[in-house]
Scaffold this motif. Sequence first.
Motif, PDB file in Angstrom:
ATOM      1  N   ASN A  97      37.808  42.622  27.083  1.00  0.00           N
ATOM      2  CA  ASN A  97      37.354  43.975  26.746  1.00  0.00           C
ATOM      3  C   ASN A  97      38.353  44.704  25.857  1.00  0.00           C
ATOM      4  OD1 ASN A  97      34.818  44.268  27.782  1.00  0.00           O
ATOM      5  ND2 ASN A  97      35.480  45.117  29.738  1.00  0.00           N
ATOM      6  N   MET A 104      39.034  52.170  22.623  1.00  0.00           N
ATOM      7  CA  MET A 104      38.533  52.626  23.908  1.00  0.00           C
ATOM      8  C   MET A 104      39.566  52.325  25.012  1.00  0.00           C
ATOM      9  SD  MET A 104      34.873  51.981  25.804  1.00  0.00           S
ATOM     10  CE  MET A 104      35.072  50.243  26.007  1.00  0.00           C
ATOM     11  N   ALA A 105      40.247  51.219  24.910  1.00  0.00           N
ATOM     12  CA  ALA A 105      41.268  50.859  25.901  1.00  0.00           C
ATOM     13  C   ALA A 105      42.429  51.848  25.862  1.00  0.00           C
ATOM     14  CB  ALA A 105      41.772  49.440  25.648  1.00  0.00           C
ATOM     15  N   GLY A 107      42.285  54.982  24.743  1.00  0.00           N
ATOM     16  CA  GLY A 107      41.760  56.261  25.234  1.00  0.00           C
ATOM     17  C   GLY A 107      41.654  56.272  26.764  1.00  0.00           C
ATOM     18  N   THR A 108      41.192  55.178  27.326  1.00  0.00           N
ATOM     19  CA  THR A 108      41.081  55.082  28.785  1.00  0.00           C
ATOM     20  C   THR A 108      42.461  55.141  29.419  1.00  0.00           C
ATOM     21  OG1 THR A 108      39.087  53.739  28.554  1.00  0.00           O
ATOM     22  CG2 THR A 108      40.196  53.677  30.676  1.00  0.00           C
ATOM     23  N   ALA A 111      43.668  58.737  29.346  1.00  0.00           N
ATOM     24  CA  ALA A 111      42.970  59.569  30.337  1.00  0.00           C
ATOM     25  C   ALA A 111      43.473  59.280  31.752  1.00  0.00           C
ATOM     26  CB  ALA A 111      41.466  59.328  30.247  1.00  0.00           C
ATOM     27  N   VAL A 112      43.668  58.043  32.074  1.00  0.00           N
ATOM     28  CA  VAL A 112      44.184  57.680  33.411  1.00  0.00           C
ATOM     29  C   VAL A 112      45.604  58.205  33.579  1.00  0.00           C
ATOM     30  CG1 VAL A 112      44.864  55.734  34.872  1.00  0.00           C
ATOM     31  CG2 VAL A 112      42.664  55.690  33.707  1.00  0.00           C
TER      32      VAL A 112
END
Length: 121
Positions: A97, A104-105, A107-108, A111-112
Amino acid sequence: MSTTPNNEKSDKTVPFTTAEDAAKAANGSTPSSTAAVDLVNRVADKAHATIDRLATTAAPAAQQLQKSLEDTNDLLHERADRLRTTGNEWCDSLRTNVREHPLMAVGTALAVGMLIARLTR
């Protein structure tokens, strides 16, 4: 006054306390040697009978416990292997992924990180 097996002082009379005393009793050096030998023989016979009874009773339980432990060991090894396989599959899936969607990785992850920072304040 005699000594007990723990080397404590005792006022009780003991027929014999050492192997040498027992040998004297067996050879008839004391007036009550026959009674002492009979007493020792009876105690030894009862001890043997008790040990045999305990061994007969404990053997099946010990075998059952050993089998249960072997089964538990096999089950734990099987589950550990399954968890290891599942963990490896998840890691491979996550890597795939991240390679397919790098933004996206990131951004994730950002956020975490922000969520953890707010929770720890």
